[in-house]
Design a protein around this motif. Structure first.
Motif, PDB file in Angstrom:
ATOM      1  N   ARG A 112       0.837  -1.221   0.000  1.00 48.58           N
ATOM      2  CA  ARG A 112       0.000   0.000   0.000  1.00 48.58           C
ATOM      3  C   ARG A 112       0.860   1.254   0.000  1.00 48.58           C
ATOM      4  O   ARG A 112       0.401   2.346  -0.288  1.00 48.58           O
ATOM      5  N   HIS A 113       2.123   1.087   0.469  1.00 44.96           N
ATOM      6  CA  HIS A 113       3.039   2.230   0.574  1.00 44.96           C
ATOM      7  C   HIS A 113       4.299   1.938  -0.235  1.00 44.96           C
ATOM      8  O   HIS A 113       4.578   0.778  -0.524  1.00 44.96           O
ATOM      9  N   LEU A 114       5.071   2.997  -0.524  1.00 45.33           N
ATOM     10  CA  LEU A 114       6.407   2.750  -1.070  1.00 45.33           C
ATOM     11  C   LEU A 114       7.397   3.268  -0.032  1.00 45.33           C
ATOM     12  O   LEU A 114       7.739   4.448  -0.003  1.00 45.33           O
ATOM     13  N   LEU A 115       7.803   2.360   0.858  1.00 42.65           N
ATOM     14  CA  LEU A 115       8.715   2.760   1.939  1.00 42.65           C
ATOM     15  C   LEU A 115      10.162   2.494   1.549  1.00 42.65           C
ATOM     16  O   LEU A 115      11.060   3.224   1.944  1.00 42.65           O
ATOM     17  N   GLY A 116      10.373   1.457   0.784  1.00 39.86           N
ATOM     18  CA  GLY A 116      11.730   1.147   0.340  1.00 39.86           C
ATOM     19  C   GLY A 116      11.691   0.060  -0.706  1.00 39.86           C
ATOM     20  O   GLY A 116      10.685  -0.641  -0.842  1.00 39.86           O
ATOM     21  N   ILE A 117      12.798  -0.086  -1.433  1.00 39.47           N
ATOM     22  CA  ILE A 117      12.881  -1.142  -2.456  1.00 39.47           C
ATOM     23  C   ILE A 117      12.899  -2.510  -1.765  1.00 39.47           C
ATOM     24  O   ILE A 117      12.430  -3.504  -2.313  1.00 39.47           O
ATOM     25  N   LYS A 118      13.413  -2.533  -0.541  1.00 37.09           N
ATOM     26  CA  LYS A 118      13.512  -3.781   0.223  1.00 37.09           C
ATOM     27  C   LYS A 118      12.157  -4.499   0.300  1.00 37.09           C
ATOM     28  O   LYS A 118      12.095  -5.725   0.279  1.00 37.09           O
ATOM     29  N   ASP A 119      11.060  -3.724   0.386  1.00 38.65           N
ATOM     30  CA  ASP A 119       9.722  -4.324   0.538  1.00 38.65           C
ATOM     31  C   ASP A 119       9.101  -4.739  -0.792  1.00 38.65           C
ATOM     32  O   ASP A 119       8.024  -5.336  -0.806  1.00 38.65           O
ATOM     33  N   LEU A 120       9.696  -4.352  -1.917  1.00 45.56           N
ATOM     34  CA  LEU A 120       9.056  -4.634  -3.209  1.00 45.56           C
ATOM     35  C   LEU A 120       9.469  -5.997  -3.745  1.00 45.56           C
ATOM     36  O   LEU A 120      10.582  -6.460  -3.505  1.00 45.56           O
ATOM     37  N   THR A 121       8.567  -6.614  -4.495  1.00 41.85           N
ATOM     38  CA  THR A 121       8.911  -7.867  -5.169  1.00 41.85           C
ATOM     39  C   THR A 121       9.441  -7.519  -6.568  1.00 41.85           C
ATOM     40  O   THR A 121       9.275  -6.386  -7.034  1.00 41.85           O
ATOM     41  N   GLN A 122       9.996  -8.531  -7.214  1.00 42.63           N
ATOM     42  CA  GLN A 122      10.479  -8.333  -8.584  1.00 42.63           C
ATOM     43  C   GLN A 122       9.316  -7.916  -9.499  1.00 42.63           C
ATOM     44  O   GLN A 122       9.470  -7.058 -10.369  1.00 42.63           O
ATOM     45  N   GLU A 123       8.130  -8.508  -9.244  1.00 39.46           N
ATOM     46  CA  GLU A 123       6.942  -8.185 -10.058  1.00 39.46           C
ATOM     47  C   GLU A 123       6.534  -6.729  -9.848  1.00 39.46           C
ATOM     48  O   GLU A 123       6.134  -6.047 -10.791  1.00 39.46           O
ATOM     49  N   ASP A 124       6.617  -6.250  -8.577  1.00 42.02           N
ATOM     50  CA  ASP A 124       6.275  -4.847  -8.294  1.00 42.02           C
ATOM     51  C   ASP A 124       7.170  -3.915  -9.110  1.00 42.02           C
ATOM     52  O   ASP A 124       6.698  -2.958  -9.723  1.00 42.02           O
ATOM     53  N   ILE A 125       8.470  -4.217  -9.093  1.00 37.83           N
ATOM     54  CA  ILE A 125       9.436  -3.347  -9.784  1.00 37.83           C
ATOM     55  C   ILE A 125       9.148  -3.350 -11.289  1.00 37.83           C
ATOM     56  O   ILE A 125       9.093  -2.297 -11.921  1.00 37.83           O
ATOM     57  N   SER A 126       8.895  -4.544 -11.838  1.00 43.37           N
ATOM     58  CA  SER A 126       8.601  -4.621 -13.278  1.00 43.37           C
ATOM     59  C   SER A 126       7.331  -3.852 -13.610  1.00 43.37           C
ATOM     60  O   SER A 126       7.258  -3.180 -14.642  1.00 43.37           O
ATOM     61  N   LEU A 127       6.315  -3.962 -12.732  1.00 37.24           N
ATOM     62  CA  LEU A 127       5.047  -3.254 -12.967  1.00 37.24           C
ATOM     63  C   LEU A 127       5.264  -1.738 -12.961  1.00 37.24           C
ATOM     64  O   LEU A 127       4.748  -1.016 -13.829  1.00 37.24           O
ATOM     65  N   ILE A 128       6.032  -1.254 -11.995  1.00 35.85           N
ATOM     66  CA  ILE A 128       6.289   0.196 -11.914  1.00 35.85           C
ATOM     67  C   ILE A 128       7.041   0.659 -13.175  1.00 35.85           C
ATOM     68  O   ILE A 128       6.688   1.666 -13.791  1.00 35.85           O
ATOM     69  N   LEU A 129       8.049  -0.116 -13.576  1.00 33.95           N
ATOM     70  CA  LEU A 129       8.852   0.300 -14.737  1.00 33.95           C
ATOM     71  C   LEU A 129       8.043   0.251 -16.036  1.00 33.95           C
ATOM     72  O   LEU A 129       8.160   1.144 -16.882  1.00 33.95           O
ATOM     73  N   SER A 130       7.173  -0.763 -16.184  1.00 33.78           N
ATOM     74  CA  SER A 130       6.393  -0.826 -17.429  1.00 33.78           C
ATOM     75  C   SER A 130       5.312   0.259 -17.441  1.00 33.78           C
ATOM     76  O   SER A 130       5.016   0.831 -18.491  1.00 33.78           O
ATOM     77  N   THR A 131       4.748   0.566 -16.266  1.00 38.88           N
ATOM     78  CA  THR A 131       3.751   1.652 -16.209  1.00 38.88           C
ATOM     79  C   THR A 131       4.436   2.993 -16.509  1.00 38.88           C
ATOM     80  O   THR A 131       3.869   3.852 -17.195  1.00 38.88           O
ATOM     81  N   ALA A 132       5.664   3.149 -16.014  1.00 36.39           N
ATOM     82  CA  ALA A 132       6.409   4.399 -16.250  1.00 36.39           C
ATOM     83  C   ALA A 132       6.659   4.613 -17.744  1.00 36.39           C
ATOM     84  O   ALA A 132       6.683   5.755 -18.214  1.00 36.39           O
ATOM     85  N   GLU A 133       6.816   3.522 -18.487  1.00 32.17           N
ATOM     86  CA  GLU A 133       7.019   3.656 -19.942  1.00 32.17           C
ATOM     87  C   GLU A 133       5.818   4.346 -20.575  1.00 32.17           C
ATOM     88  O   GLU A 133       5.952   5.187 -21.460  1.00 32.17           O
ATOM     89  N   GLN A 134       4.613   3.975 -20.130  1.00 36.66           N
ATOM     90  CA  GLN A 134       3.398   4.596 -20.682  1.00 36.66           C
ATOM     91  C   GLN A 134       3.308   6.057 -20.265  1.00 36.66           C
ATOM     92  O   GLN A 134       2.861   6.904 -21.025  1.00 36.66           O
ATOM     93  N   PHE A 135       3.739   6.352 -19.012  1.00 39.84           N
ATOM     94  CA  PHE A 135       3.706   7.749 -18.574  1.00 39.84           C
ATOM     95  C   PHE A 135       4.757   8.587 -19.311  1.00 39.84           C
ATOM     96  O   PHE A 135       4.553   9.773 -19.532  1.00 39.84           O
ATOM     97  N   LYS A 136       5.861   7.963 -19.680  1.00 46.14           N
ATOM     98  CA  LYS A 136       6.866   8.709 -20.447  1.00 46.14           C
ATOM     99  C   LYS A 136       6.267   9.134 -21.794  1.00 46.14           C
ATOM    100  O   LYS A 136       6.543  10.225 -22.285  1.00 46.14           O
ATOM    101  N   GLU A 137       5.422   8.271 -22.341  1.00 43.05           N
ATOM    102  CA  GLU A 137       4.741   8.617 -23.598  1.00 43.05           C
ATOM    103  C   GLU A 137       3.808   9.805 -23.371  1.00 43.05           C
ATOM    104  O   GLU A 137       3.720  10.711 -24.200  1.00 43.05           O
ATOM    105  N   VAL A 138       3.108   9.806 -22.214  1.00 47.76           N
ATOM    106  CA  VAL A 138       2.202  10.927 -21.890  1.00 47.76           C
ATOM    107  C   VAL A 138       2.993  12.241 -21.893  1.00 47.76           C
ATOM    108  O   VAL A 138       2.517  13.270 -22.386  1.00 47.76           O
TER     109      VAL A 138
END
Lengths: 193, 307
Positions: B6-32
């Motif tokens: 629910r929060h982004l407190l640190g990378i330590k708490d994120l899974t590999q899937e979370d990181i991939s999801l954030i990076l792929s969503t960021a690609e779409q926002f870069k297009e925006v």
């Protein structure tokens, strides 16, 4: 028959007993797409000032086939083609944060006739969101709408399609989906219950 | 797909899937961000407070811009000009702000763990914009996005983190993220600025030789010396640091291959990086800043669901 209908209505309340029925087989779907392509070419000629824009995801699948069908009818047709994603513009975004799909409009929409393409026109909310997206890219000269399936009795916005493959009368709770059959060919199904 | 937290407190708490999801969503926002209207209505019903107890230029502007590009309402808080200067506690300040119907808190604090503490006491989603010497998760995410963009991926890539590793939250978040995504990491710097536990606890290589490290890596992420966090002198002088660990054009030209140079900013020109390196085409420092907005948009978007 009556017993079967009674059973269908009773069991439909249980998620496992939803009924799926093929509305448009792959061959029928191809036939409708080819008829839509014909209508588009009839109205817009060589499609010089036209941009076809598929709405992710079902609309893009239909638009891909429509592009092939148009090229078959008129190999000289020159038009722009792009894909549009409405995820960030959905009015129900707070209910469910969805992962966005690819957005790709590699041309200026300014003054063009943009034809939005979707698989199913239902409440009109997706098209409203798609118009919002489009206007953030520029000011098209005209926007038209082309859909494979129209469920016109359930509209929640004053939006109508200019080109319709086939209209169906359905219950509000029914779902119409573009899916792949066992051979990987696209078909349209009705899910009731 | 949703984030597992629910929060982004640190990378330590994120899974590999979370990181991939954030990076792929960021690609779409870069297009925006390339469109004529660089704004989407996704967060128009969301209010965000930017709570900065520590100085910041890039991160604060980047978050604020990301929030505005998502159509969120924003309020800004700087500790020096607020009631915190009158002795109000962190929890009281945040509870007061949240009573004005604020949904998300972006927070930077000099105390490590401050956002974790807050996340246990308030209902809003907390995003860590840097806490003490612990983590700076959005910087690591934007660094990963930039590495991916310039080298084509993260897995198997050789990344060197060079400089003041000891006091850098950027280094720690980068190490966690790159390890999770399968990159190979070497940390490099003076022995006094690299924690003794680095190799064992982080699972990274440690190399005190800059030239060797640069020969090895595909990407060098260069950090500044954090003099404000050092209680005692850990190296003789900035001049000596520059001689042993400063990256100049001559050094880069002597390498067998062309590497990518990154820096989270602010750069101390003439110390860790010379201008002819920082301003060269090998450096992607300004792309990092640009990508920062897209990555922060992705984080805010993905954490904005109320369910």
């Amino acid at each position: 028959m009556l017993i079967l209908l009674w059973l269908k209505n009773k069991l439909a309340f249980i998620p496992y007993f939803r009924f799926m029925q093929v509305l448009l087989s792959h061959s029928k779907l191809k036939e409708l797409i080819s008829s839509l392509a014909k209508q588009l070419v009839e109205k817009h000629g060589s499609l010089n000032e036209v941009a076809l824009v598929g709405i992710q995801q079902g609309g893009v699948a239909i638009a891909d086939e429509l592009v092939v069908a148009i090229r078959k009818q008129d190999p000289e047709a020159k038009f722009e083609y792009g894909q549009l994603d409405i995820t960030f513009y959905r009015d129900d975004i707070r209910k469910n944060i969805l992962t966005p799909d690819r957005m790709n409009l590699p041309f200026a929409v300014e003054d063009k006739t943009v034809i939005l393409i979707d698989d199913v026109l239902f409440t009109g909310r997706t098209i409203k969101a798609a118009l919002d997206v489009l206007l953030d890219y520029g000011r098209p000269g005209k926007v038209e709408l082309c859909v494979l399936v129209d469920r016109k009795e359930h509209r929640q916005f004053p939006i109508q399609a200019d080109f319709v493959g086939q209209a169906f009368e359905t219950d509000r709770k029914d779902k119409i989906k573009l899916v792949n059959d066992e051979k990987g060919n696209k078909q349209v199904v009705l899910i009731t219950g | 797909m949703q984030l597992s937290t629910r929060h982004l407190l640190g990378i330590k708490d994120l899974t590999q899937e979370d990181i991939s999801l954030i990076l792929s969503t960021a690609e779409q926002f870069k297009e925006v961000l390339q469109r004529p209207v660089k704004k989407v209505p996704s967060l128009r019903d969301v209010t965000i407070v930017n709570l900065f107890y520590e100085n910041s230029t890039r991160t604060r502007f980047s978050f604020e811009l990301a929030e505005k590009r998502l159509s969120a309402d924003t309020i800004n808080f700087a500790a020096s000009t607020s009631s915190a200067a009158k002795g109000e506690t962190l929890l009281d300040t945040v509870r007061n702000i949240l009573s004005m119907k604020v949904d998300m808190v972006v927070m930077r604090h000099s105390a490590s763990g401050a956002p974790h503490f807050l996340s246990q006491h308030v209902p809003a989603a907390i995003i860590n914009a840097g806490d003490g010497i612990n983590e700076h998760p959005t910087q690591a995410l934007l660094d990963a996005f930039s590495i991916k963009e310039s080298t084509g991926g993260l897995e198997g890539k050789k990344i060197a983190i060079i400089g003041d590793i000891m006091h850098s939250r950027v280094a720690q978040s980068n190490v966690y993220l790159l390890n999770k995504m399968g990159a190979k990491v070497t940390v490099c710097g003076p022995p006094t600025l690299i924690p003794k536990y680095a190799a064992e606890a982080w699972g990274v290589e440690v190399n005190y030789n800059l030239k060797e490290t640069l020969e090895w890596c595909d990407v060098a992420n260069v950090l500044r010396i954090q003099l404000e966090r050092q209680n005692q002198p850990l190296f003789s002088s900035l001049r000596e640091y520059r001689i042993s660990y400063g990256i100049n054009r001559q050094l880069l030209d002597s390498l067998q291959k062309e590497i990518v140079i990154m820096h989270p900013g602010p750069i101390n020109r003439g110390v860790e990086l010379d201008s002819d390196v920082a301003d060269s085409k090998q450096a992607i420092i300004l792309q990092q800043v640009e990508n920062g907005v897209a990555v922060r948009m992705a984080v805010l978007y993905l954490l904005s669901g109320r369910n």
